[in-house]
Structures are given as C-alpha cells and as structure tokens.
Design a protein around this motif. Sequence first.
Motif, PDB file in Angstrom:
ATOM      1  N   LEU A  48      41.234  35.673  41.237  1.00  0.00           N
ATOM      2  CA  LEU A  48      42.479  36.504  41.321  1.00  0.00           C
ATOM      3  C   LEU A  48      42.743  37.020  42.604  1.00  0.00           C
ATOM      4  O   LEU A  48      43.888  36.795  43.439  1.00  0.00           O
ATOM      5  CB  LEU A  48      42.624  37.373  40.139  1.00  0.00           C
ATOM      6  N   LYS A  49      41.621  37.691  43.130  1.00  0.00           N
ATOM      7  CA  LYS A  49      41.839  38.322  44.384  1.00  0.00           C
ATOM      8  C   LYS A  49      41.774  37.436  45.788  1.00  0.00           C
ATOM      9  O   LYS A  49      42.181  37.686  46.789  1.00  0.00           O
ATOM     10  CB  LYS A  49      40.410  39.286  44.471  1.00  0.00           C
ATOM     11  N   GLU A  50      41.193  36.158  45.180  1.00  0.00           N
ATOM     12  CA  GLU A  50      41.271  35.149  46.237  1.00  0.00           C
ATOM     13  C   GLU A  50      42.700  34.526  46.358  1.00  0.00           C
ATOM     14  O   GLU A  50      43.096  34.155  47.452  1.00  0.00           O
ATOM     15  CB  GLU A  50      40.114  34.018  45.832  1.00  0.00           C
ATOM     16  N   LYS A  51      43.439  34.377  45.320  1.00  0.00           N
ATOM     17  CA  LYS A  51      44.452  33.559  45.241  1.00  0.00           C
ATOM     18  C   LYS A  51      45.835  34.238  44.805  1.00  0.00           C
ATOM     19  O   LYS A  51      47.073  33.609  45.164  1.00  0.00           O
ATOM     20  CB  LYS A  51      44.565  32.412  44.093  1.00  0.00           C
ATOM     21  N   TYR A  52      45.768  35.398  44.791  1.00  0.00           N
ATOM     22  CA  TYR A  52      47.196  36.221  44.505  1.00  0.00           C
ATOM     23  C   TYR A  52      48.075  36.376  45.499  1.00  0.00           C
ATOM     24  O   TYR A  52      49.495  36.209  45.041  1.00  0.00           O
ATOM     25  CB  TYR A  52      46.746  37.716  43.943  1.00  0.00           C
ATOM     26  N   LEU A  53      47.801  36.212  46.484  1.00  0.00           N
ATOM     27  CA  LEU A  53      48.868  36.279  47.813  1.00  0.00           C
ATOM     28  C   LEU A  53      49.728  34.704  47.690  1.00  0.00           C
ATOM     29  O   LEU A  53      50.771  34.752  48.405  1.00  0.00           O
ATOM     30  CB  LEU A  53      48.139  36.283  49.023  1.00  0.00           C
ATOM     31  N   SER A  54      49.312  33.908  47.208  1.00  0.00           N
ATOM     32  CA  SER A  54      49.921  32.656  47.059  1.00  0.00           C
ATOM     33  C   SER A  54      51.098  32.822  46.059  1.00  0.00           C
ATOM     34  O   SER A  54      52.170  31.963  46.155  1.00  0.00           O
ATOM     35  CB  SER A  54      49.036  31.512  46.354  1.00  0.00           C
ATOM     36  N   TYR A  55      51.253  33.715  45.407  1.00  0.00           N
ATOM     37  CA  TYR A  55      52.201  34.241  44.485  1.00  0.00           C
ATOM     38  C   TYR A  55      53.217  34.844  45.110  1.00  0.00           C
ATOM     39  O   TYR A  55      54.124  35.466  44.620  1.00  0.00           O
ATOM     40  CB  TYR A  55      51.990  34.945  43.315  1.00  0.00           C
ATOM     41  N   THR A  56      53.130  35.325  46.456  1.00  0.00           N
ATOM     42  CA  THR A  56      54.199  35.951  47.228  1.00  0.00           C
ATOM     43  C   THR A  56      55.591  35.501  47.021  1.00  0.00           C
ATOM     44  O   THR A  56      55.704  34.231  47.329  1.00  0.00           O
ATOM     45  CB  THR A  56      53.805  36.206  48.810  1.00  0.00           C
ATOM     46  N   ASP A  57      56.374  36.164  46.671  1.00  0.00           N
ATOM     47  CA  ASP A  57      57.870  35.743  46.311  1.00  0.00           C
ATOM     48  C   ASP A  57      58.513  35.273  47.608  1.00  0.00           C
ATOM     49  O   ASP A  57      58.623  36.347  48.556  1.00  0.00           O
ATOM     50  CB  ASP A  57      58.669  36.797  45.538  1.00  0.00           C
TER      51      ASP A  57
ATOM     52  N   ASP B 151      50.906  50.721  33.003  1.00  0.00           N
ATOM     53  CA  ASP B 151      50.372  50.680  31.542  1.00  0.00           C
ATOM     54  C   ASP B 151      48.747  50.560  31.827  1.00  0.00           C
ATOM     55  O   ASP B 151      48.193  50.568  33.069  1.00  0.00           O
ATOM     56  CB  ASP B 151      50.614  49.247  31.089  1.00  0.00           C
ATOM     57  N   ASN B 152      48.209  50.796  30.855  1.00  0.00           N
ATOM     58  CA  ASN B 152      46.528  50.974  30.813  1.00  0.00           C
ATOM     59  C   ASN B 152      45.823  49.677  31.101  1.00  0.00           C
ATOM     60  O   ASN B 152      44.850  49.753  31.454  1.00  0.00           O
ATOM     61  CB  ASN B 152      46.136  51.795  29.740  1.00  0.00           C
ATOM     62  N   ASP B 153      46.492  48.538  30.991  1.00  0.00           N
ATOM     63  CA  ASP B 153      45.969  47.364  30.897  1.00  0.00           C
ATOM     64  C   ASP B 153      46.561  46.504  32.360  1.00  0.00           C
ATOM     65  O   ASP B 153      46.575  45.217  32.546  1.00  0.00           O
ATOM     66  CB  ASP B 153      46.241  46.329  29.976  1.00  0.00           C
ATOM     67  N   PHE B 154      46.882  47.487  33.295  1.00  0.00           N
ATOM     68  CA  PHE B 154      47.114  46.864  34.959  1.00  0.00           C
ATOM     69  C   PHE B 154      45.835  46.608  35.642  1.00  0.00           C
ATOM     70  O   PHE B 154      45.010  47.216  35.500  1.00  0.00           O
ATOM     71  CB  PHE B 154      47.917  47.746  35.610  1.00  0.00           C
ATOM     72  N   TYR B 155      45.782  45.492  36.358  1.00  0.00           N
ATOM     73  CA  TYR B 155      45.035  45.666  37.418  1.00  0.00           C
ATOM     74  C   TYR B 155      45.580  45.586  38.771  1.00  0.00           C
ATOM     75  O   TYR B 155      46.341  44.679  38.971  1.00  0.00           O
ATOM     76  CB  TYR B 155      44.040  44.369  37.279  1.00  0.00           C
ATOM     77  N   PHE B 156      45.321  46.570  39.657  1.00  0.00           N
ATOM     78  CA  PHE B 156      46.075  46.660  40.806  1.00  0.00           C
ATOM     79  C   PHE B 156      45.347  46.013  41.773  1.00  0.00           C
ATOM     80  O   PHE B 156      44.173  46.250  42.287  1.00  0.00           O
ATOM     81  CB  PHE B 156      45.990  48.302  41.159  1.00  0.00           C
TER      82      PHE B 156
ATOM     83  N   ILE C  58      39.837  41.026  29.053  1.00  0.00           N
ATOM     84  CA  ILE C  58      39.084  41.492  30.019  1.00  0.00           C
ATOM     85  C   ILE C  58      37.591  40.594  29.923  1.00  0.00           C
ATOM     86  O   ILE C  58      37.125  40.534  30.889  1.00  0.00           O
ATOM     87  CB  ILE C  58      38.937  42.946  29.668  1.00  0.00           C
ATOM     88  N   GLU C  59      37.347  40.233  28.868  1.00  0.00           N
ATOM     89  CA  GLU C  59      36.247  39.067  28.646  1.00  0.00           C
ATOM     90  C   GLU C  59      36.174  37.871  29.494  1.00  0.00           C
ATOM     91  O   GLU C  59      35.206  37.546  29.867  1.00  0.00           O
ATOM     92  CB  GLU C  59      35.741  39.149  27.189  1.00  0.00           C
ATOM     93  N   LYS C  60      37.537  37.486  29.571  1.00  0.00           N
ATOM     94  CA  LYS C  60      37.760  36.151  30.185  1.00  0.00           C
ATOM     95  C   LYS C  60      38.465  36.444  31.692  1.00  0.00           C
ATOM     96  O   LYS C  60      38.967  35.263  32.296  1.00  0.00           O
ATOM     97  CB  LYS C  60      38.577  35.220  29.248  1.00  0.00           C
ATOM     98  N   PHE C  61      38.614  37.637  32.265  1.00  0.00           N
ATOM     99  CA  PHE C  61      39.298  37.900  33.035  1.00  0.00           C
ATOM    100  C   PHE C  61      38.380  37.351  34.581  1.00  0.00           C
ATOM    101  O   PHE C  61      37.192  37.625  34.778  1.00  0.00           O
ATOM    102  CB  PHE C  61      39.423  39.264  33.436  1.00  0.00           C
ATOM    103  N   ARG C  62      39.129  36.503  35.476  1.00  0.00           N
ATOM    104  CA  ARG C  62      38.661  36.035  36.520  1.00  0.00           C
ATOM    105  C   ARG C  62      38.910  36.916  37.725  1.00  0.00           C
ATOM    106  O   ARG C  62      39.891  36.278  38.479  1.00  0.00           O
ATOM    107  CB  ARG C  62      38.826  34.529  36.751  1.00  0.00           C
ATOM    108  N   GLU C  63      38.322  37.865  37.752  1.00  0.00           N
ATOM    109  CA  GLU C  63      38.772  38.815  38.999  1.00  0.00           C
ATOM    110  C   GLU C  63      38.560  38.328  40.137  1.00  0.00           C
ATOM    111  O   GLU C  63      39.655  38.320  41.252  1.00  0.00           O
ATOM    112  CB  GLU C  63      37.919  40.022  38.560  1.00  0.00           C
ATOM    113  N   ALA C  64      37.532  37.730  40.585  1.00  0.00           N
ATOM    114  CA  ALA C  64      37.260  37.120  42.036  1.00  0.00           C
ATOM    115  C   ALA C  64      38.002  36.168  42.265  1.00  0.00           C
ATOM    116  O   ALA C  64      38.724  36.203  43.514  1.00  0.00           O
ATOM    117  CB  ALA C  64      35.800  36.629  42.260  1.00  0.00           C
TER     118      ALA C  64
END
Length: 282
Positions: A137-146, A83-88, A129-135
């Motif tokens: 997310l990149k710091e914490k996303y691996l904590s969601y590893t299933d 989708d066009n609103d993904f962040y990879f 996108i205005e409220k997106f906390r990119e940094a």
Amino acid sequence: MMVSILIPTMNNLEYLKLCCRSVEENTKYDFEILIWDNGSTDETFEWCDGKYFCGRSSDNIGFSRPYNMLASAAKGETIFFADNDFYFLPGWDRVVEESQRKNCWRMPLQLSPAERSGRCVHAMFGKSIEKFREAELKEKYLSYTDSNIRNGTFFPAAMPRNDFFEIGGFNNDFFTSEVAFLWMAYEFYQKRGQKQLTVPDSFVYHFRGMTPRTKGRREKTKKIHEYYDKLFGIAEEDRDRIMKHFEIVGPSHNENGGIIDYDLGEGNQLGSEGECKHCCNP
C-alpha cells in the motif's frame, strides 16, 4: 501547526493500535491523539491510558458525545475526525495543511477494500488486519492521486476547531448525529463563501466495518433521519443532492501543472511557476 485526531473506539484494539502507529509514523506536523473508549470489554483503556488522552464510558454512548468531549479537550487549531480502523498514509496531513491555509473544511481521499461508491476509492490491500499488505500500500498509494477536486461534504475531515464550536458540534441527544452536523457545516461554510473540498493527494486507508455494530442501531438511525428531515424541512436525500457528495468540482491541476484553487476561482493557481508542490512532485 497542530492537529488533534479524534477517535471513538469500542472493542477494536488491534485496529486502534495500527491506526495510532500510522499517525505516529506518517505525520510531519505536531499532533495529539485523543481517544474515547465506548465501554470496551477488551484492554483498550489500559492500552491507551498514559499513551494518549483517553476518555471512557461504561457502555456505548455512540459518536456524538465522544466527538464533542474530545473536541473540547483538544489543543490543536485543527481537529480531524477519524475512525479507529483508519491507516494514515504518508502525506495524509496535507489535508491539515490545506484546512489551516484556507481556514476551512478539507477531506482526504479514502482508499478502501469495501466497494462503496460515492465515498471511497476502491483499493484492495487487505480487508482485515491479518491480510493487510502495508508495504505494498505504501508503495502504490500515490498512484490513486485524484486528477479532480471533489466536494468533500462528509467525513473523515479536517476542520478548524473554532468552526466546530461555532457550528454547534454534534447533538448529544442522539447516538450519532452526523447527518445533522454535515448539513449545518455545509450551511456554515456556504454563508462564509467557502467550499468544502477534497485534497487529491491526501490518503487514509479505511478497512470499514471493523467496529462491532450496536444492537438497534439501524432503528435509532432511522429515527434520527426522520427527526432532522422534519427539523430542517428538507429530506436527507435532498440535502445530499444539494451538498453534492463527492461530485467533481473540476480538475485539480491546470494544463501547466499548477494546482487550481477553487476558493479563489478556477483561474487561480498555487505553487511557483505553475508547479505542483505535492502530488506532481512527491
């Protein structure tokens, strides 16, 4: 190894820019981005033209024909429906690696601020996108590893491009024919004795609902579902039950930390000496 990322879009340029940037920054394999502009009235086509492959229609023709046309133009052995609103996120392309290794359909985990059960993992890093906390997310996303492998019988997904055409692609007669394609893909892999599974440490962040809705889409979708219920001789809710959307197949690792390969059976692991190459040792 090359992946072709297929993205239909309409009047969503800022999210599309973010999406493409995240692919460019966070993909280690060879890739190409193919975009279909569904009659945008902003500067989407002008921005895409020359940067990426970009097809265009004068109005919104839905998802079926754009995905078919983009898949036909793709050069990669693997295609990924986006989708066009993904962040990879970094490492998202482990799903590509697993799809190619197993020659099958594999799905990343979707992190999303939308509380939609059964398809996404709820994670609040900004609804827009205005409220997106990119940094952050990149710091914490691996904590969601299933800790589990799940049935991955829906989008987004990576799959061999040849399989897409062997299944038959999307039905061009309909605005969107996702429900039919998912069922046909499920039957296709079942006949080959393969499982459509998630990759527990591959992530995309999905803002969800950022593309403007087309007038009358709900009624069109209802007619599509009725048509396919009759064609397949089984109701959509029963097809979903059979495909077991996002239900747990089993743990992703054995007690020694080895990845369990469910295509080989629960007793078989990947990696050397019981070690996980990815999410246990990022």
